[in-house]
Enzyme design. Structure first.
Site, PDB file in Angstrom:
ATOM      1  CB  THR A  69     -23.908  -2.523  -0.010  1.00 62.37           C
ATOM      2  OG1 THR A  69     -22.746  -3.135  -0.583  1.00 62.37           O
ATOM      3  CG2 THR A  69     -24.868  -2.084  -1.104  1.00 62.37           C
ATOM      4  N   GLY A  70     -23.044  -2.400   2.975  1.00 62.13           N
ATOM      5  CA  GLY A  70     -22.198  -2.890   4.055  1.00 62.13           C
ATOM      6  C   GLY A  70     -21.461  -1.788   4.792  1.00 62.13           C
ATOM      7  CB  ALA A  71     -21.605   1.799   4.754  1.00 62.00           C
ATOM      8  CB  SER A  72     -23.382  -1.773   9.105  1.00 60.95           C
ATOM      9  OG  SER A  72     -22.435  -2.827   9.037  1.00 60.95           O
TER      10      SER A  72
ATOM     11  N   GLY B  74     -15.674   0.821  12.116  1.00 58.80           N
ATOM     12  CA  GLY B  74     -14.405   0.126  11.928  1.00 58.80           C
ATOM     13  C   GLY B  74     -14.279  -0.566  10.590  1.00 58.80           C
TER      14      GLY B  74
ATOM     15  CB  ILE C 154     -13.829  -1.692   3.911  1.00 57.25           C
ATOM     16  CG1 ILE C 154     -12.572  -2.414   4.408  1.00 57.25           C
ATOM     17  CG2 ILE C 154     -13.570  -1.099   2.519  1.00 57.25           C
ATOM     18  CD1 ILE C 154     -12.158  -3.606   3.560  1.00 57.25           C
ATOM     19  N   GLY C 155     -16.620  -0.190   4.425  1.00 56.69           N
ATOM     20  CA  GLY C 155     -17.726   0.580   3.860  1.00 56.69           C
ATOM     21  C   GLY C 155     -17.804   1.986   4.415  1.00 56.69           C
TER      22      GLY C 155
ATOM     23  CB  SER D 237     -11.536 -11.876  -0.057  1.00 56.58           C
ATOM     24  OG  SER D 237     -12.666 -11.150   0.346  1.00 56.58           O
TER      25      SER D 237
ATOM     26  CE1 TYR E  71     -16.344 -13.003   2.286  1.00 53.34           C
ATOM     27  CE2 TYR E  71     -14.091 -13.746   1.902  1.00 53.34           C
ATOM     28  CZ  TYR E  71     -15.010 -12.722   2.061  1.00 53.34           C
ATOM     29  OH  TYR E  71     -14.587 -11.419   1.999  1.00 53.34           O
TER      30      TYR E  71
END
Length: 277
Positions: free
Chosen positions: A27-30, A33, A35-36, A174, A188
């Site tokens: 997920t979050g591989a958008s 630049g 991490i995904g 994080s 967050y």
């Protein structure tokens, strides 16, 4: 119980494609630049079929802007170790409580009917503040995306597993429990801290199914969100004098997905190059 024998010489030799025949949702591989994207490239290079989740409206609203999901997928395909392993991409607004299960089902179907690896890399950026400035809406928004959706993804993943053994879940935190914390990003930090805290409970829950659950703290990673003097000040706090790059945590996450990491579960693992807080 008898002691396990030593590995044979053949077992000690590393397979160049240790994830061949396996499938992964990242997920979050958008963004190229991010991490995904780096994680997906590593998994694909190890032979896995990969489904890349994206939510373009989120990135479009951020200072760094949106990337082209098909270009991200094409970059992952360039790294493929097994040319027959699929690399696919699809959208999903994970603030919607129905979407995590829908995404897992869609990814599993697209990858041949099952899902072996789940990397929950996504997070909500912005919409945050200090203790004095946060409000209920900020807290709720981060809860929905950063914590609730991750637990719902893990739930859906565990329910669809068809293989009896060997699943992998990796979540992301994080480093908010280190040093001075994150006083400027209370919402967050709260939700990412919740993932670190739930890691042990999830790993215990899924251990009987042979599914490992770990959480990675990548430390400060250069994903194109900071420049100038502030960027240089962070770099100076690493012994190496440089920021972490997306591929730094990606190497650890890809290893956690392999059989070599089968004895590692319930851990929150720092991968931050000796960062000094």
């Amino acid at each position: 119980m008898p002691r396990l024998p030593h590995p044979t010489p053949e077992q000690l030799r590393r397979d160049p494609l240790p994830l061949r025949g396996r499938t992964a949702l990242v997920t979050g591989a958008s963004r190229r630049g991010g991490i995904g994207h780096a994680v997906a490239r590593r998994l694909a290079a190890h032979g896995a079929g990969v489904y890349l989740h994206h939510h373009v409206p989120h990135d479009a609203a951020m200072p760094w802007g949106a990337d082209d999901p098909e270009a991200v997928a094409a970059s992952v395909r360039e790294a493929q170790g097994d040319p027959d392993a699929p690399v696919l991409t699809g959208p999903g607004d994970l603030s919607d409580p129905a979407v995590p299960a829908e995404l897992v089902d869609r990814a599993a179907e697209a990858l041949g009917g099952r899902l072996d690896i789940l990397v929950a890399n996504h997070a909500l950026s912005g919409s945050d503040g200090t203790l004095d400035t946060i409000d209920a809406a900020m807290l709720d928004a981060h809860w929905a995306v950063d914590a609730r959706s991750v637990v719902l993804l893990v739930q859906a993943y565990a329910r669809q597993r068809q293989r009896p053994r060997g699943g992998r879940v990796v979540m992301m935190t994080s480093g908010q429990d280190h040093g001075g914390g994150m006083p400027g990003e209370i919402a967050y930090a709260l939700q990412k801290g919740a993932l670190a805290s739930i890691t042990r409970s999830l790993s215990t829950t899924l251990a009987e199914h042979g599914i490992t659950v770990n959480t990675v703290n990548p430390g400060p990673v250069d994903t194109d969100y900071l420049t100038g003097d502030a960027y240089d000040a962070v770099a100076a706090r690493f012994p190496s004098g440089r920021w972490g790059m997306p591929d730094d945590p990606a190497r650890l996450i890809a290893w956690l997905a392999t059989d070599e990491a089968g004895w590692i579960t319930g851990q929150v693992i720092d991968s931050e190059g000796g960062f000094r807080r």
